[in-house]
Design a protein around this motif. Structure first.
Motif, PDB file in Angstrom:
ATOM      1  N   SER A  47       0.837  -1.195   0.000  1.00  0.00           N
ATOM      2  CA  SER A  47       0.000   0.000   0.000  1.00  0.00           C
ATOM      3  C   SER A  47       0.873   1.247   0.000  1.00  0.00           C
ATOM      4  N   GLU A  48       0.222   2.387  -0.120  1.00  0.00           N
ATOM      5  CA  GLU A  48       0.891   3.647   0.146  1.00  0.00           C
ATOM      6  C   GLU A  48       1.266   3.695   1.623  1.00  0.00           C
ATOM      7  N   VAL A  49       2.034   4.685   2.011  1.00  0.00           N
ATOM      8  CA  VAL A  49       2.529   4.766   3.385  1.00  0.00           C
ATOM      9  C   VAL A  49       1.380   5.039   4.353  1.00  0.00           C
ATOM     10  N   VAL A  50       1.273   4.198   5.375  1.00  0.00           N
ATOM     11  CA  VAL A  50       0.261   4.385   6.424  1.00  0.00           C
ATOM     12  C   VAL A  50       0.789   5.360   7.470  1.00  0.00           C
ATOM     13  N   VAL A  51       2.063   5.213   7.821  1.00  0.00           N
ATOM     14  CA  VAL A  51       2.699   6.147   8.745  1.00  0.00           C
ATOM     15  C   VAL A  51       4.198   6.087   8.498  1.00  0.00           C
ATOM     16  N   SER A  52       4.847   7.231   8.639  1.00  0.00           N
ATOM     17  CA  SER A  52       6.288   7.327   8.449  1.00  0.00           C
ATOM     18  C   SER A  52       6.897   7.929   9.704  1.00  0.00           C
ATOM     19  N   THR A  53       7.856   7.230  10.279  1.00  0.00           N
ATOM     20  CA  THR A  53       8.448   7.702  11.526  1.00  0.00           C
ATOM     21  C   THR A  53       9.950   7.478  11.515  1.00  0.00           C
ATOM     22  N   GLU A  54      10.607   8.006  12.540  1.00  0.00           N
ATOM     23  CA  GLU A  54      12.069   7.937  12.621  1.00  0.00           C
ATOM     24  C   GLU A  54      12.517   6.748  13.463  1.00  0.00           C
ATOM     25  N   GLU A  55      13.561   6.071  12.997  1.00  0.00           N
ATOM     26  CA  GLU A  55      14.200   5.029  13.787  1.00  0.00           C
ATOM     27  C   GLU A  55      15.655   5.411  13.969  1.00  0.00           C
ATOM     28  N   GLY A  56      16.128   5.310  15.210  1.00  0.00           N
ATOM     29  CA  GLY A  56      17.502   5.719  15.459  1.00  0.00           C
ATOM     30  C   GLY A  56      17.970   5.268  16.820  1.00  0.00           C
ATOM     31  N   ALA A  57      19.092   5.811  17.231  1.00  0.00           N
ATOM     32  CA  ALA A  57      19.744   5.398  18.473  1.00  0.00           C
ATOM     33  C   ALA A  57      19.231   6.225  19.647  1.00  0.00           C
ATOM     34  N   MET A  58      18.741   5.527  20.663  1.00  0.00           N
ATOM     35  CA  MET A  58      18.380   6.146  21.938  1.00  0.00           C
ATOM     36  C   MET A  58      19.542   5.910  22.894  1.00  0.00           C
ATOM     37  N   VAL A  59      20.069   7.006  23.457  1.00  0.00           N
ATOM     38  CA  VAL A  59      21.259   6.920  24.305  1.00  0.00           C
ATOM     39  C   VAL A  59      21.022   7.671  25.610  1.00  0.00           C
ATOM     40  N   LEU A  60      21.866   7.413  26.604  1.00  0.00           N
ATOM     41  CA  LEU A  60      21.836   8.216  27.825  1.00  0.00           C
ATOM     42  C   LEU A  60      22.172   9.666  27.470  1.00  0.00           C
ATOM     43  N   PRO A  61      21.554  10.633  28.156  1.00  0.00           N
ATOM     44  CA  PRO A  61      21.773  12.032  27.793  1.00  0.00           C
ATOM     45  C   PRO A  61      23.240  12.445  27.736  1.00  0.00           C
ATOM     46  N   ASP A  62      24.062  11.909  28.634  1.00  0.00           N
ATOM     47  CA  ASP A  62      25.470  12.325  28.626  1.00  0.00           C
ATOM     48  C   ASP A  62      26.284  11.672  27.514  1.00  0.00           C
ATOM     49  N   ARG A  63      25.668  10.729  26.783  1.00  0.00           N
ATOM     50  CA  ARG A  63      26.350  10.114  25.645  1.00  0.00           C
ATOM     51  C   ARG A  63      25.921  10.746  24.321  1.00  0.00           C
ATOM     52  N   ARG A  64      24.943  11.613  24.374  1.00  0.00           N
ATOM     53  CA  ARG A  64      24.446  12.218  23.140  1.00  0.00           C
ATOM     54  C   ARG A  64      25.543  13.051  22.483  1.00  0.00           C
ATOM     55  N   GLY A  65      25.716  12.866  21.174  1.00  0.00           N
ATOM     56  CA  GLY A  65      26.722  13.616  20.435  1.00  0.00           C
ATOM     57  C   GLY A  65      28.051  12.897  20.291  1.00  0.00           C
ATOM     58  N   LYS A  66      28.202  11.738  20.945  1.00  0.00           N
ATOM     59  CA  LYS A  66      29.441  10.975  20.803  1.00  0.00           C
ATOM     60  C   LYS A  66      29.474  10.319  19.421  1.00  0.00           C
ATOM     61  N   PRO A  67      30.653  10.130  18.856  1.00  0.00           N
ATOM     62  CA  PRO A  67      30.745   9.552  17.507  1.00  0.00           C
ATOM     63  C   PRO A  67      30.392   8.064  17.496  1.00  0.00           C
ATOM     64  N   LEU A  68      30.120   7.564  16.310  1.00  0.00           N
ATOM     65  CA  LEU A  68      29.794   6.149  16.160  1.00  0.00           C
ATOM     66  C   LEU A  68      30.901   5.258  16.699  1.00  0.00           C
ATOM     67  N   SER A  69      32.135   5.686  16.564  1.00  0.00           N
ATOM     68  CA  SER A  69      33.267   4.885  17.034  1.00  0.00           C
ATOM     69  C   SER A  69      33.252   4.677  18.547  1.00  0.00           C
ATOM     70  N   ALA A  70      32.498   5.526  19.268  1.00  0.00           N
ATOM     71  CA  ALA A  70      32.412   5.382  20.726  1.00  0.00           C
ATOM     72  C   ALA A  70      31.373   4.353  21.142  1.00  0.00           C
ATOM     73  N   LEU A  71      30.559   3.879  20.184  1.00  0.00           N
ATOM     74  CA  LEU A  71      29.564   2.846  20.478  1.00  0.00           C
ATOM     75  C   LEU A  71      30.205   1.466  20.345  1.00  0.00           C
ATOM     76  N   HIS A  72      29.967   0.641  21.352  1.00  0.00           N
ATOM     77  CA  HIS A  72      30.473  -0.734  21.315  1.00  0.00           C
ATOM     78  C   HIS A  72      29.352  -1.757  21.386  1.00  0.00           C
ATOM     79  N   THR A  73      28.219  -1.371  21.968  1.00  0.00           N
ATOM     80  CA  THR A  73      27.085  -2.300  22.093  1.00  0.00           C
ATOM     81  C   THR A  73      25.805  -1.603  21.639  1.00  0.00           C
ATOM     82  N   LEU A  74      24.997  -2.341  20.888  1.00  0.00           N
ATOM     83  CA  LEU A  74      23.745  -1.808  20.353  1.00  0.00           C
ATOM     84  C   LEU A  74      22.654  -2.852  20.550  1.00  0.00           C
ATOM     85  N   GLY A  75      21.479  -2.424  20.971  1.00  0.00           N
ATOM     86  CA  GLY A  75      20.350  -3.332  21.137  1.00  0.00           C
ATOM     87  C   GLY A  75      19.250  -3.023  20.137  1.00  0.00           C
TER      88      GLY A  75
END
Length: 260
Positions: free
Chosen positions: A114-142
């Motif tokens: 079908s056409e799009v029913v809903v369009s939303t964002e998917e991304g990384a949720m992090v602790l506030p003090d980790r926001r803005g760190k580069p991808l290289s600083a991530l070691h574990t992802l769920g």
């Protein structure tokens, strides 16, 4: 020895005929809709009693009511849902779906979307003090079992990033809140809804738009009821006002100023 391909072809044609015959579109027609057995409010959810709800349920029910259809929702774990829909082909529809999801399972099947029913964002949720760190600083992802966090796939394949999966979004968010995961790749609307509601930790994790993220388009799909999908597309065009009101009521797209 040449009979076997002929038999297989005959069986395939017989199955195709049976699928076509099953798709009756008159008033009173009944259809099965495979849905994710997942707490994913406000977009869609299955509660403890196996009842389907959320924004998607309201949209699909409104469409069905206009045409005199009945939708029987079949909640299934994500991997089982793909199997029932694409391999066993025992479901009339799948929601949500997207032609980019699990492409290796589709194998050229004539899936109609079908056409799009809903369009939303998917991304990384992090602790506030980790926001803005580069991808290289991530070691574990769920992420949720059955989901493909494709913006991070290269890092996962190279083993620069260790992937943890779970059947439940809340367990992943709890791991993120406790610092046991560097980031949780999830739908931002869903994460914010769960953090503010069930987990009572609004803002405990925040969306980091500096990390890889993607918009995800949710569609209704079918292998055998393409005319119903065409009707659904006309419904989506005709009912733009109603859909906008529903999205506002469910706060879809309201990610606390972080986008999605």
């Amino acid at each position: 020895m040449r009979i076997r391909p002929i038999i297989c072809l005959a069986l395939s044609l017989s199955c195709a005929s049976a699928w076509a015959q099953r798709c009756e579109t008159g008033h009173g027609a009944r259809f099965s809709v495979g849905v994710e057995k997942l707490q994913y409010m406000p977009l869609h959810t299955v509660d403890g009693n196996n009842r389907y709800g959320g924004y998607a349920r309201e949209v699909l029910d409104a469409f069905a009511a206009q045409h005199g259809y009945t939708f029987d929702y079949v909640p299934l774990p994500i991997n089982r849902l793909y199997s029932r829909f694409l391999t066993e082909r025992t479901l009339d529809f799948k929601y949500p779906d997207n032609p980019k999801w699990r492409e290796e399972l589709r194998g050229g099947l004539p899936v109609a979307y079908s056409e799009v029913v809903v369009s939303t964002e998917e991304g990384a949720m992090v602790l506030p003090d980790r926001r803005g760190k580069p991808l290289s600083a991530l070691h574990t992802l769920g992420t949720v079992l059955g989901f493909t966090p494709w913006p991070y796939q290269a890092a996962i394949d190279s083993r620069a990033l260790e992937l943890t999966t779970s059947n439940s979004t809340d367990s992943l968010l709890r791991l993120g809140l406790a610092g046991h995961l560097d980031a949780v790749y999830v739908n931002v609307d869903v994460a914010n809804h769960m953090l503010a509601g069930e987990l009572k930790t609004a803002g405990g994790l925040v969306f980091d738009p500096s990390l890889p993220h993607a918009r995800s388009d949710f569609r209704l799909s079918t292998l055998r009821c393409k005319q119903v999908v065409e009707q659904f597309n006309r419904f989506l065009q005709r009912e733009q006002g109603m859909l906008q009101r529903l999205r506002a009521g469910y706060r879809i797209g309201d990610a606390g100023g972080n986008g999605r």
